[in-house]
Design a protein around this motif. Sequence first.
Motif, PDB file in Angstrom:
ATOM      1  N   GLY A 183       9.097 -16.058  45.382  1.00 57.20           N
ATOM      2  CA  GLY A 183       8.818 -17.421  45.830  1.00 57.20           C
ATOM      3  C   GLY A 183       8.441 -17.517  47.297  1.00 57.20           C
ATOM      4  O   GLY A 183       8.566 -16.561  48.078  1.00 57.20           O
ATOM      5  N   GLY A 184       7.964 -18.720  47.649  1.00 53.65           N
ATOM      6  CA  GLY A 184       7.520 -18.971  49.020  1.00 53.65           C
ATOM      7  C   GLY A 184       8.691 -19.102  49.980  1.00 53.65           C
ATOM      8  O   GLY A 184       8.616 -18.656  51.135  1.00 53.65           O
ATOM      9  N   THR A 185       9.770 -19.722  49.530  1.00 50.77           N
ATOM     10  CA  THR A 185      10.929 -19.920  50.412  1.00 50.77           C
ATOM     11  C   THR A 185      11.464 -18.577  50.887  1.00 50.77           C
ATOM     12  O   THR A 185      11.749 -18.375  52.073  1.00 50.77           O
ATOM     13  CB  THR A 185      12.046 -20.674  49.645  1.00 50.77           C
ATOM     14  N   TYR A 188       9.723 -29.182  55.254  1.00 49.00           N
ATOM     15  CA  TYR A 188      10.411 -28.613  54.081  1.00 49.00           C
ATOM     16  C   TYR A 188      11.767 -28.103  54.558  1.00 49.00           C
ATOM     17  O   TYR A 188      11.856 -27.377  55.552  1.00 49.00           O
ATOM     18  CB  TYR A 188       9.543 -27.492  53.510  1.00 49.00           C
ATOM     19  N   TYR A 243      13.218 -24.527  56.199  1.00 48.73           N
ATOM     20  CA  TYR A 243      12.855 -23.935  57.505  1.00 48.73           C
ATOM     21  C   TYR A 243      14.054 -23.963  58.456  1.00 48.73           C
ATOM     22  O   TYR A 243      14.391 -22.973  59.091  1.00 48.73           O
ATOM     23  CB  TYR A 243      11.705 -24.682  58.194  1.00 48.73           C
ATOM     24  N   ASN A 287       2.577 -26.040  58.014  1.00 47.70           N
ATOM     25  CA  ASN A 287       2.543 -26.215  56.559  1.00 47.70           C
ATOM     26  C   ASN A 287       1.341 -27.076  56.192  1.00 47.70           C
ATOM     27  O   ASN A 287       1.300 -28.253  56.527  1.00 47.70           O
ATOM     28  CB  ASN A 287       3.873 -26.880  56.135  1.00 47.70           C
ATOM     29  N   ASN A 291       4.114 -30.854  52.832  1.00 46.38           N
ATOM     30  CA  ASN A 291       5.176 -31.524  52.079  1.00 46.38           C
ATOM     31  C   ASN A 291       6.169 -32.070  53.092  1.00 46.38           C
ATOM     32  O   ASN A 291       6.694 -31.279  53.894  1.00 46.38           O
ATOM     33  CB  ASN A 291       5.881 -30.520  51.159  1.00 46.38           C
ATOM     34  N   ASP A 312       2.793 -21.863  56.018  1.00 51.38           N
ATOM     35  CA  ASP A 312       3.263 -22.130  54.649  1.00 51.38           C
ATOM     36  C   ASP A 312       2.144 -22.839  53.893  1.00 51.38           C
ATOM     37  O   ASP A 312       1.839 -24.005  54.155  1.00 51.38           O
ATOM     38  CB  ASP A 312       4.529 -22.994  54.742  1.00 51.38           C
ATOM     39  N   VAL A 342       1.846 -22.998  50.353  1.00 51.85           N
ATOM     40  CA  VAL A 342       2.173 -22.930  48.922  1.00 51.85           C
ATOM     41  C   VAL A 342       1.364 -23.929  48.077  1.00 51.85           C
ATOM     42  O   VAL A 342       1.251 -23.762  46.879  1.00 51.85           O
ATOM     43  CB  VAL A 342       3.688 -23.099  48.640  1.00 51.85           C
ATOM     44  N   TYR A 343       0.783 -24.945  48.733  1.00 52.25           N
ATOM     45  CA  TYR A 343      -0.046 -25.916  47.986  1.00 52.25           C
ATOM     46  C   TYR A 343      -1.538 -25.642  48.198  1.00 52.25           C
ATOM     47  O   TYR A 343      -2.361 -26.555  48.148  1.00 52.25           O
ATOM     48  CB  TYR A 343       0.302 -27.348  48.416  1.00 52.25           C
ATOM     49  N   SER A 381       2.634 -19.433  47.068  1.00 58.06           N
ATOM     50  CA  SER A 381       3.535 -19.432  45.913  1.00 58.06           C
ATOM     51  C   SER A 381       2.714 -19.711  44.661  1.00 58.06           C
ATOM     52  O   SER A 381       1.797 -20.529  44.694  1.00 58.06           O
ATOM     53  CB  SER A 381       4.586 -20.522  46.080  1.00 58.06           C
ATOM     54  N   LYS A 429       3.963 -23.584  42.481  1.00 53.97           N
ATOM     55  CA  LYS A 429       3.454 -24.939  42.683  1.00 53.97           C
ATOM     56  C   LYS A 429       2.093 -25.117  42.034  1.00 53.97           C
ATOM     57  O   LYS A 429       1.786 -26.167  41.496  1.00 53.97           O
ATOM     58  CB  LYS A 429       3.336 -25.235  44.178  1.00 53.97           C
ATOM     59  N   LYS A 440       9.582 -18.561  40.317  1.00 58.25           N
ATOM     60  CA  LYS A 440       9.878 -18.128  41.683  1.00 58.25           C
ATOM     61  C   LYS A 440       9.098 -16.857  42.040  1.00 58.25           C
ATOM     62  O   LYS A 440       9.662 -15.780  42.243  1.00 58.25           O
ATOM     63  CB  LYS A 440      11.383 -17.896  41.868  1.00 58.25           C
TER      64      LYS A 440
END
Length: 380
Positions: free
Chosen positions: A93-95, A119, A122, A164, A168, A196, A198-199, A227, A230, A238
Amino acid sequence: MFISKLPNTGTNIFSTMSALALQHNAINLGQGFADYPMNQSLCNLVQKHMLLDKNQYAPMAGVPELRQAICNKTTRLYNKSFDIDHEITITPGGTYAIYTALTAIMQPGDEVIILEPAYDSYLANIEMNGGVAVLVPLNNPDFSVDWQKVKNAVTAKTKAIIVNTPHNPGSYIFSPHDWQSLTEIVSNTSIYIISDEVYEHIVLDGAQHESILRYPSLWDRCFAVFSFGKVFHNTGWKLGYCIAPKQLMNEYKKIHQFIAFTCNTPMQYAIAEFLQNENEYLQLPAFFQHKRDLFLNAMQDSGFTLYQKAAGSFFQTMGYQAISDRKDTDFTIWLAQEFKVATIPVSAFYKNGSNEKLVRFCFAKKDETLLAAAERLRKI
Ligand SMILES: Cc1ncc(COP(=O)(O)O)c(C=O)c1O
């Protein structure tokens, strides 16, 4: 006495609101995940690779087929190829990818700049690494970046800046001008950038995603984070990845090998094969734009105020000050209890809360879910 690493952290708002949604049988436009099935052909590919017995540990960096497929994609989309043996790691996953990047670069006392609302991982990830988060507010109401404020926040202790895009919860997308401003701030410093993204495939209205990978002058200092969850509607897998230059990825892998070490093998093979068909990601903006427009159309006669259409990501923020003067956490609880729609209060994305009277709706939902939620929301 037990000394907590995160003394001020409880259960995060996403879990709280999802639990509240269940408890009140509410429509869940809160947490960012799809309520429709993911692509069946991708499921079938997982089964195929399981049956081919791709079930043992994958290499630490990820299966080579997937690393190559990602490189083909970044070359096509961002005009950036990289060394698949030394400059990419597939992550759970991205996190996790962000946490690992921070852990690789940070020493206790380091400062990391984050742009709020942000998010929520962080802040925790910085504190878990003994660092200090320096908070810079985004502009109101469009969540664009005030680069002068970022510049003013830089000190001799600044180790990294986390950005990001698409954002988000604000849905703001970076323009080339944003990257140019950031480049000016970090040039002649040793500040790292964690980007980041992820989108990345959810950029709407014909805009293009401005990945950090498009900017060669930032490459030496970047960790670009992505990621699959998403964008391919399978957040529960994940699975994500981090791309960084060899010298940084080398340190990154030292950390990765002692925390996750590797990720789920059959899913990596499945995505590698799935990515061969570029339409699977090229059609995503149209798919999500339809959902955003459907939701906003249905919300037109509601008491919620639209300041800005979501430009990217699958989140739409709206104001509720015409409806209530409650603070946003109370408002969202009331909404879930009385009107049976779960949402996320935007103050949850600030370390010290905020009072902008905004809620975030997730529109990665079935059309009928969005219409049913809007019908309830219009009654308020
Ligand atoms: C901005 C942002 N980054 C990262 C993530 C997490 O991605 P993953 O589920 O792959 O860890 C999220 C999920 O909500 C997010 O909104």
